[in-house]
Design a protein around this motif. Sequence first.
Motif, PDB file in Angstrom:
ATOM      1  N   LYS A   1      -7.918   2.938  -3.552  1.00  0.00           N
ATOM      2  CA  LYS A   1      -8.392   2.151  -4.710  1.00  0.00           C
ATOM      3  C   LYS A   1      -6.922   1.223  -4.853  1.00  0.00           C
ATOM      4  N   GLN A   2      -7.304   0.240  -5.728  1.00  0.00           N
ATOM      5  CA  GLN A   2      -6.174  -0.824  -6.358  1.00  0.00           C
ATOM      6  C   GLN A   2      -5.921  -0.217  -7.795  1.00  0.00           C
TER       7      GLN A   2
ATOM      8  N   LEU B   1      -8.862  -4.861   0.862  1.00  0.00           N
ATOM      9  CA  LEU B   1      -7.314  -5.464   0.705  1.00  0.00           C
ATOM     10  C   LEU B   1      -7.528  -6.926   0.481  1.00  0.00           C
TER      11      LEU B   1
ATOM     12  N   TYR C   1      -1.822  -0.648  -4.020  1.00  0.00           N
ATOM     13  CA  TYR C   1      -2.891  -0.167  -3.579  1.00  0.00           C
ATOM     14  C   TYR C   1      -2.541   1.481  -3.406  1.00  0.00           C
TER      15      TYR C   1
ATOM     16  N   VAL D   1       0.855  -1.116  -0.051  1.00  0.00           N
ATOM     17  CA  VAL D   1       0.081  -0.081  -0.046  1.00  0.00           C
ATOM     18  C   VAL D   1       0.986   1.067  -0.033  1.00  0.00           C
TER      19      VAL D   1
ATOM     20  N   CYS E   1     -11.605   0.541  -0.155  1.00  0.00           N
ATOM     21  CA  CYS E   1     -11.117  -0.498  -1.123  1.00  0.00           C
ATOM     22  C   CYS E   1     -10.710  -1.659  -0.290  1.00  0.00           C
TER      23      CYS E   1
END
Length: 186
Positions: A133-134, A181, A139, A121, A179
């Motif tokens: 967001k990915q 994970l 991320y 991330v 989002c």
Amino acid sequence: MKLFVISDIHGAAASLRHALEAYEGSGADHLIILGDMLNHGPRNALPHDYDPMAVVAQLNALSDAIIAVRGNCDSEVDQSLLQFPLDASYNQIPWFGRKLFLTHGHLYSTECLPPLRGGDVFCFGHVHVPAAKQQGEIYLFNPGSIAIPRQSYPASYGIITADALEVRALDSGEILQQCSLVPQVK
């Protein structure tokens, strides 16, 4: 474990007080600050609640819970007032099989990413625009700004848990972006 994430305080004492109330109610284990704590910076308007010394007092009261990185508006003078380290331009935290890379966003950015693995991330501030967001295998997470939000977003903060990234409106707690994970398999 839960992390509460803020960025771009820019000396706004009342905004920080409101964010810290949300932090206290969140049950988070640590307060992550992604830079630009005391100064408003020459490109930003002066926040209506600009009081850097009040920000110092509020942050120092929580110094044992803070993990911070330096923003482009932070200085050595700021470090002399604050009782937690903020001189590093980035920090890294192992997080449930992945890495959280913490930075302000002016040195490393979405256009100039540090070395990351799939599932890591990239946490940044600087642009005052929330993101959760990915992007490909990594991320992107930006809590927005608690003091000077941009692009019509409200003031906001972030929450990171083992399985999700959330950006919430400071005033209402409403989820602005979220989002999930994907669990890391080792």
